[in-house]
Design a protein around this motif. Structure first.
Motif, short mmCIF file in Angstrom:
data_model
loop_
_atom_site.label_atom_id
_atom_site.label_comp_id
_atom_site.label_asym_id
_atom_site.label_seq_id
_atom_site.Cartn_x
_atom_site.Cartn_y
_atom_site.Cartn_z
N UNK A 28 0.89 -0.96 -0.03
CA UNK A 28 -0.09 0.15 -0.02
C UNK A 28 0.92 1.25 -0.05
N UNK A 29 0.31 2.49 -0.10
CA UNK A 29 1.14 3.71 -0.28
C UNK A 29 1.06 4.18 1.13
N UNK A 30 2.49 4.29 1.70
CA UNK A 30 2.43 4.67 2.93
C UNK A 30 2.47 5.99 3.38
N UNK A 31 1.91 6.87 2.05
CA UNK A 31 1.52 8.13 2.52
C UNK A 31 -0.01 8.10 1.98
N UNK A 32 -0.94 7.27 2.72
CA UNK A 32 -2.38 7.18 2.75
C UNK A 32 -3.10 7.01 4.13
N UNK A 33 -4.28 7.36 3.96
CA UNK A 33 -5.12 7.04 5.36
C UNK A 33 -5.03 5.69 5.64
N UNK A 34 -5.02 4.50 4.91
CA UNK A 34 -4.87 3.43 5.18
C UNK A 34 -3.88 3.05 6.04
N UNK A 35 -2.40 3.52 5.64
CA UNK A 35 -1.10 3.24 6.42
C UNK A 35 -1.35 4.12 7.67
N UNK A 36 -1.87 5.38 7.48
CA UNK A 36 -2.20 6.22 8.67
C UNK A 36 -3.08 5.38 9.76
N UNK A 37 -3.95 4.74 9.39
CA UNK A 37 -4.84 3.98 10.46
C UNK A 37 -4.01 2.74 10.92
N UNK A 38 -3.08 2.24 10.11
CA UNK A 38 -2.15 1.14 10.58
C UNK A 38 -1.24 1.70 11.74
N UNK A 39 -0.62 2.68 11.64
CA UNK A 39 0.42 3.42 12.48
C UNK A 39 -0.41 3.68 13.63
N UNK A 40 -1.45 4.43 13.44
CA UNK A 40 -2.49 4.79 14.61
C UNK A 40 -2.60 3.83 15.87
N UNK A 41 -3.17 2.51 15.19
CA UNK A 41 -3.40 1.48 15.98
C UNK A 41 -2.17 1.19 16.81
N UNK A 42 -1.12 0.99 15.83
CA UNK A 42 0.13 0.36 16.84
C UNK A 42 0.43 1.31 17.81
N UNK A 43 0.25 2.75 17.63
CA UNK A 43 0.44 4.07 18.53
C UNK A 43 -0.23 3.72 20.09
N UNK A 44 -1.58 3.56 19.40
CA UNK A 44 -2.66 3.56 20.57
C UNK A 44 -2.13 2.34 21.42
N UNK A 45 -2.07 1.21 21.05
CA UNK A 45 -1.88 0.25 21.91
C UNK A 45 -0.52 0.27 22.69
N UNK A 46 0.44 0.79 22.05
CA UNK A 46 1.85 0.64 22.52
C UNK A 46 1.75 1.63 23.46
N UNK A 47 1.09 2.68 23.68
CA UNK A 47 1.14 3.68 24.84
C UNK A 47 0.25 2.88 25.92
N UNK A 48 -0.38 2.11 25.83
CA UNK A 48 -1.07 1.29 27.04
C UNK A 48 0.29 0.32 27.35
N UNK A 49 1.05 -0.11 26.56
CA UNK A 49 2.20 -0.89 27.14
C UNK A 49 3.03 -0.51 27.74
N UNK A 50 3.45 0.85 27.33
CA UNK A 50 4.53 1.49 27.91
C UNK A 50 4.00 2.39 29.15
#
Ligand code: PLP
Length: 376
Positions: A28-50
């Motif tokens: 997929x294009x990494x400059x796209x809402x689709x990638x943005x959503x993937x990245x945002x999911x990672x960040x959301x969950x990692x914040x709880x783990x950190x």
């Protein structure tokens, strides 16, 4: 039939099927809402783990890239006090030597850190403290909260390697005052190797170095992450992000409290087996230090040979780790990270017990039985 080996290492660890399949998607294009959503999911969950509400980014690079990013952005030309009681503490010291004026506060591997010496260094003007929370090379858990308190008392920045604790053990980056914390994807998160998560406090941003590195410039990460869609500054390892997102969703489904309790129980079962065998755990802990809940390091009894024991275990399809550097041949290490549960632990302990006996050594008691009592 070729069978997969069961990796009971302190990373990389076996990946759940969902995580593996996530990598099979079309580009997929990494400059796209689709990638943005993937990245945002990672960040959301990692914040709880950190345990953080700070900024958090995902770097395409292994845990060491995260370590280097921390030091290069916040330690350059600074006076850095590096707490060392194992290989990864040493690594942070070596990185710090490249970027700043580093002082090593050294203890033997797997022994308590010298916090009095840390206070002294800080009184002499150290501006940054580095610590490995879970020192994988020695199986010891270092007192991050206490180190954070000391660093804060002296107004120093606290850079914490949580590479093998985040996602598997209690990490409270904000409560402990960890200004920068790091995780590696192939450890407790049970994702593939190649990504590092890094959190950055406001206090750290205020002290950002003037001449940052290029590829690991965290201000560039901050700028790109604030965009719509959320992005990374350069082309990220997109298939790894797909996998990390899936691993994060699994963590969210399990819940951090349950995940931590599971890791603790698995490590407890391994320690129960070691005690039953009459073997010694390698770390020398005190009231402030603990045994790691994500990797158990065990001393070989006199004469027992690593290059005899581990091949027997491997023949049964299971890989455990040996010692690193000067601990080669002296210890073995069993990882309890990621998706690990009772069947893997019991198989590993049974194979290890068999290998011990097969090489001519006696165990005092039945370690597998002792583990069953913890797990059953
Ligand atoms: C505590 C700790 N820090 C840093 C690292 C380095 O991470 P990587 O091998 O992903 O670069 C490791 C790897 O085992 C580790 O256990």
């Amino acid at each position: 039939m070729e069978k997969e080996l069961l990796l009971m290492l302190p990373g990389p660890v076996p990946m759940p099927e969902r995580v593996r399949y996530a990598m099979m998607r079309q580009a997929i294009n990494h400059r796209s809402p689709e990638f943005g959503a993937v990245y945002a999911d990672c960040v959301r969950v990692l914040k709880t783990a950190f345990g953080t509400t700070n900024d958090l980014f995902v770097i395409s690079g292994s845990g060491t890239a995260g370590m280097e990013a921390a030091v290069a952005n916040f330690g350059r030309d600074k006076d850095i006090a590096c707490l060392v009681n194992g290989k990864f503490g040493e690594r942070l010291y070596k990185i710090s030597q490249r970027y700043g004026k580093a002082a090593e506060i050294k203890s033997d591997w797997g022994t308590p850190l010298n916090l009095d010496a840390l206070e002294e260094r800080l009184e002499q003007g150290a501006q940054v403290v580095t610590l490995v929370h879970n020192e994988t090379s020695a199986g010891i858990k270092n007192p991050a909260k206490e180190v954070g308190r000391i660093a804060r008392k002296h107004d120093a920045l606290f850079l914490m390697d949580g590479i093998t604790s985040v996602g598997g053990d209690v990490v409270e980056a904000d409560a402990w005052g960890a200004d920068v914390a790091i995780v590696g994807s192939q450890k407790c998160l049970a994702a593939p190797p190649g990504l590092a998560g890094i959190s950055v406090s406001n206090r750290a941003w205020e002290r950002l170095c003037k001449n940052p590195p290029f590829y690991l410039d965290l201000a560039a990460y901050k700028k790109s992450a604030a965009g719509k869609p959320m992005e990374t500054p350069y082309t990220p390892a997109v298939p790894l992000f797909f996998a990390l997102r899936e691993a994060c969703l699994i963590i969210e489904e399990e819940g951090m409290a349950g995940r931590i309790a599971r890791h603790q129980k698995m490590a407890q079962a391994v320690r129960a087996a070691v005690n039953a065998w009459g073997f010694s755990l390698f770390p020398k802990i005190d009231a402030k230090h603990e045994y790691s809940n994500t990797v158990t390091a065990v001393s070989y009894p006199q004469g027992m040979k690593d290059d005899e024991v581990r091949p027997i275990i491997k023949k049964m399809g299971i890989v455990i780790a040996g010692g690193q550097d000067h601990l080669k041949g002296k210890i073995f290490r069993i990882g309890t990270m990621g998706a690990v549960s009772a069947p893997e632990i019991l198989a590993t302990l049974a194979a290890t017990q068999h290998a011990i006996k097969k090489t001519g050594y006696k165990v005092q008691g039945d370690g597998v039985q002792a583990a069953c009592e913890v797990l059953g």
